[in-house]
Design a protein around this motif. Structure first.
Motif, PDB file in Angstrom:
ATOM      1  N   UNK A  11       0.825  -1.195   0.000  1.00 29.45           N
ATOM      2  CA  UNK A  11       0.000   0.000   0.000  1.00 29.45           C
ATOM      3  C   UNK A  11       0.866   1.254   0.000  1.00 29.45           C
ATOM      4  N   UNK A  12       1.916   1.211   0.780  1.00 31.27           N
ATOM      5  CA  UNK A  12       2.823   2.359   0.846  1.00 31.27           C
ATOM      6  C   UNK A  12       3.486   2.610  -0.492  1.00 31.27           C
ATOM      7  N   UNK A  13       3.919   1.528  -1.150  1.00 34.77           N
ATOM      8  CA  UNK A  13       4.565   1.669  -2.452  1.00 34.77           C
ATOM      9  C   UNK A  13       3.595   2.211  -3.487  1.00 34.77           C
ATOM     10  N   UNK A  14       2.352   1.710  -3.447  1.00 43.19           N
ATOM     11  CA  UNK A  14       1.333   2.166  -4.388  1.00 43.19           C
ATOM     12  C   UNK A  14       1.055   3.641  -4.204  1.00 43.19           C
ATOM     13  N   UNK A  15       0.948   4.049  -2.925  1.00 42.23           N
ATOM     14  CA  UNK A  15       0.689   5.457  -2.628  1.00 42.23           C
ATOM     15  C   UNK A  15       1.834   6.325  -3.100  1.00 42.23           C
ATOM     16  N   UNK A  16       3.062   5.844  -2.864  1.00 42.86           N
ATOM     17  CA  UNK A  16       4.242   6.622  -3.234  1.00 42.86           C
ATOM     18  C   UNK A  16       4.339   6.794  -4.740  1.00 42.86           C
ATOM     19  N   UNK A  17       3.866   5.765  -5.484  1.00 43.98           N
ATOM     20  CA  UNK A  17       3.988   5.809  -6.932  1.00 43.98           C
ATOM     21  C   UNK A  17       2.839   6.558  -7.599  1.00 43.98           C
ATOM     22  N   UNK A  18       1.760   6.814  -6.827  1.00 42.69           N
ATOM     23  CA  UNK A  18       0.614   7.511  -7.396  1.00 42.69           C
ATOM     24  C   UNK A  18       1.021   8.932  -7.766  1.00 42.69           C
ATOM     25  N   UNK A  19       0.423   9.462  -8.832  1.00 42.00           N
ATOM     26  CA  UNK A  19       0.701  10.851  -9.189  1.00 42.00           C
ATOM     27  C   UNK A  19      -0.601  11.494  -9.647  1.00 42.00           C
ATOM     28  N   UNK A  20      -0.576  12.827  -9.732  1.00 37.52           N
ATOM     29  CA  UNK A  20      -1.793  13.565 -10.044  1.00 37.52           C
ATOM     30  C   UNK A  20      -2.332  13.216 -11.429  1.00 37.52           C
ATOM     31  N   UNK A  21      -1.447  13.010 -12.395  1.00 41.80           N
ATOM     32  CA  UNK A  21      -1.908  12.683 -13.738  1.00 41.80           C
ATOM     33  C   UNK A  21      -2.700  11.384 -13.734  1.00 41.80           C
ATOM     34  N   UNK A  22      -2.165  10.370 -13.050  1.00 44.07           N
ATOM     35  CA  UNK A  22      -2.867   9.089 -12.963  1.00 44.07           C
ATOM     36  C   UNK A  22      -4.181   9.241 -12.207  1.00 44.07           C
ATOM     37  N   UNK A  23      -4.175  10.031 -11.138  1.00 45.15           N
ATOM     38  CA  UNK A  23      -5.390  10.234 -10.349  1.00 45.15           C
ATOM     39  C   UNK A  23      -6.469  10.955 -11.153  1.00 45.15           C
ATOM     40  N   UNK A  24      -6.065  11.926 -11.940  1.00 49.08           N
ATOM     41  CA  UNK A  24      -7.020  12.672 -12.767  1.00 49.08           C
ATOM     42  C   UNK A  24      -7.665  11.752 -13.799  1.00 49.08           C
ATOM     43  N   UNK A  25      -6.844  10.924 -14.450  1.00 43.21           N
ATOM     44  CA  UNK A  25      -7.381  10.008 -15.451  1.00 43.21           C
ATOM     45  C   UNK A  25      -8.294   8.972 -14.811  1.00 43.21           C
ATOM     46  N   UNK A  26      -7.921   8.529 -13.617  1.00 41.82           N
ATOM     47  CA  UNK A  26      -8.745   7.550 -12.917  1.00 41.82           C
ATOM     48  C   UNK A  26     -10.097   8.134 -12.515  1.00 41.82           C
ATOM     49  N   UNK A  27     -10.082   9.388 -12.061  1.00 42.17           N
ATOM     50  CA  UNK A  27     -11.313  10.036 -11.625  1.00 42.17           C
ATOM     51  C   UNK A  27     -12.174  10.490 -12.800  1.00 42.17           C
ATOM     52  N   UNK A  28     -11.543  10.708 -13.957  1.00 35.77           N
ATOM     53  CA  UNK A  28     -12.283  11.156 -15.131  1.00 35.77           C
ATOM     54  C   UNK A  28     -12.609  12.631 -15.115  1.00 35.77           C
ATOM     55  N   UNK A  29     -11.953  13.384 -14.246  1.00 30.47           N
ATOM     56  CA  UNK A  29     -12.222  14.818 -14.136  1.00 30.47           C
ATOM     57  C   UNK A  29     -10.965  15.538 -13.661  1.00 30.47           C
ATOM     58  N   UNK A  30     -10.754  16.747 -14.179  1.00 31.12           N
ATOM     59  CA  UNK A  30      -9.665  17.587 -13.714  1.00 31.12           C
ATOM     60  C   UNK A  30     -10.269  18.849 -13.102  1.00 31.12           C
ATOM     61  N   UNK A  31      -9.900  19.136 -11.865  1.00 38.44           N
ATOM     62  CA  UNK A  31     -10.405  20.294 -11.142  1.00 38.44           C
ATOM     63  C   UNK A  31      -9.482  21.485 -11.406  1.00 38.44           C
ATOM     64  N   UNK A  32     -10.021  22.500 -12.026  1.00 40.47           N
ATOM     65  CA  UNK A  32      -9.223  23.633 -12.485  1.00 40.47           C
ATOM     66  C   UNK A  32      -9.593  24.883 -11.693  1.00 40.47           C
ATOM     67  N   UNK A  33      -8.611  25.444 -10.993  1.00 38.71           N
ATOM     68  CA  UNK A  33      -8.831  26.675 -10.258  1.00 38.71           C
ATOM     69  C   UNK A  33      -8.786  27.865 -11.195  1.00 38.71           C
ATOM     70  N   UNK A  34      -9.834  28.678 -11.165  1.00 39.29           N
ATOM     71  CA  UNK A  34      -9.965  29.767 -12.127  1.00 39.29           C
ATOM     72  C   UNK A  34     -10.601  30.975 -11.450  1.00 39.29           C
ATOM     73  N   UNK A  35     -10.149  32.156 -11.808  1.00 40.13           N
ATOM     74  CA  UNK A  35     -10.790  33.366 -11.297  1.00 40.13           C
ATOM     75  C   UNK A  35     -12.197  33.459 -11.895  1.00 40.13           C
ATOM     76  N   UNK A  36     -13.234  33.695 -11.092  1.00 39.84           N
ATOM     77  CA  UNK A  36     -14.589  33.731 -11.633  1.00 39.84           C
ATOM     78  C   UNK A  36     -14.894  34.979 -12.456  1.00 39.84           C
ATOM     79  N   UNK A  37     -14.138  36.068 -12.251  1.00 43.95           N
ATOM     80  CA  UNK A  37     -14.420  37.316 -12.955  1.00 43.95           C
ATOM     81  C   UNK A  37     -13.110  37.993 -13.337  1.00 43.95           C
ATOM     82  N   UNK A  38     -12.527  37.545 -14.443  1.00 46.28           N
ATOM     83  CA  UNK A  38     -11.232  38.049 -14.897  1.00 46.28           C
ATOM     84  C   UNK A  38     -11.231  38.124 -16.416  1.00 46.28           C
ATOM     85  N   UNK A  39     -12.169  38.913 -16.983  1.00 47.90           N
ATOM     86  CA  UNK A  39     -12.255  38.983 -18.437  1.00 47.90           C
ATOM     87  C   UNK A  39     -10.998  39.619 -19.032  1.00 47.90           C
TER      88      UNK A  39
END
Length: 264
Positions: free
Chosen positions: A16-44
């Motif tokens: 479990x420790x090795x799996x956790x250590x090897x996990x990365x955000x790219x793999x997690x994003x693909x696994x979840x099927x969604x990317x959470x993007x921080x964006x200013x709501x009013x910055x035209x």
């Protein structure tokens, strides 16, 4: 039996420790099927709320293209200047849009490829000649007081130029379009509003005072996600997608030199 059970439990813990250590955000994003993007709501024109309450803009188009390449959906998460780095490092978002580079920030977050031009430009009517700072001599220039635009303009303007400082961008734009000043010095995000709406004046960018492109930020050490974002941005430059976004939202063709990383 006890010994065997303990050995199995220990092995499971190590795995479990090795799996956790090897996990990365790219793999997690693909696994979840969604990317959470921080964006200013009013910055035209980088991001703003459309009449149908959706969020639109340059940043949204780029985020959508990244998500499409990854094969995931985008979830836009509103952030502000005070909380967005904390939200990234707390894993409430996977990446941030419109982040200016600084050495101090680079200690806390990872900077992916610069993707959006940010520069301070001197803008004037098409009929006015102004090819460089020397051409501001004997002219009046509107600027937002106390901003980076003000600092840059003050450093570049000839002694005979008249700098008129205003308390907000609306006042700067008003002074320029009504002829109270010959020129104005603003960021390209503000300038885009004038370039789009003042057809009679035919305003145009004359020259730049400084350039510091916006980056996409990820968590520090997320090399796989960082590299993927860089690849997507490079592709968008090569196939003209990023230029189309610039012409649509910033009202000017994309100049690749304006994407040179500020730290280089």
């Amino acid at each position: 039996m006890t010994f065997s059970f303990r050995c199995l439990a220990a092995a499971a813990t190590v795995l479990l420790s090795l799996t956790t250590a090897q996990a990365d955000d790219l793999a997690d994003i693909k696994s979840a099927g969604v990317i959470n993007v921080g964006i200013f709501p009013d910055f035209p024109p980088f991001s703003s709320v459309a009449p149908d309450m959706s969020t639109i803009g340059y940043d949204v188009d780029v985020a959508d293209d990244i998500a499409k390449t990854l094969g995931v959906k985008v979830k836009l998460v509103p952030v502000n200047g005070q909380n967005r780095i904390a939200m990234l490092n707390d894993k409430r978002v996977d990446m941030l849009m419109s982040v200016g580079y600084s050495e101090e920030r680079a200690k806390a977050i990872g900077f992916a490829a610069p993707y959006a031009p940010y520069y301070i430009a001197v803008i004037g009517p098409a009929a006015t000649k102004a090819e460089g700072p020397a051409d501001m001599a004997e002219k009046s220039i509107a600027v937002h007081q106390g901003t980076l635009e003000d600092t840059s303009l003050t450093a570049a303007a000839p002694a005979s130029a008249t700098i008129r400082r205003f308390p907000n961008y609306a006042a700067v734009i008003q002074a320029f379009i009504t002829g109270q000043t010959d020129l104005m010095a603003v960021g390209n995000n503000v300038g885009a509003q004038v370039l789009e709406k003042q057809a009679a004046l035919k305003p145009e960018e004359k020259f730049q005072l400084m350039s510091s492109p916006s980056h996409i930020a990820v968590r520090k050490g997320e090399d796989a996600l960082n590299a993927t974002i860089a690849e997507v941005v490079a592709k968008m430059i090569a196939d003209g997608t990023l230029n189309a976004a610039s012409e649509k939202w910033l009202k000017t063709p994309l100049k690749v030199e304006n994407l040179k990383p500020a730290q280089e």
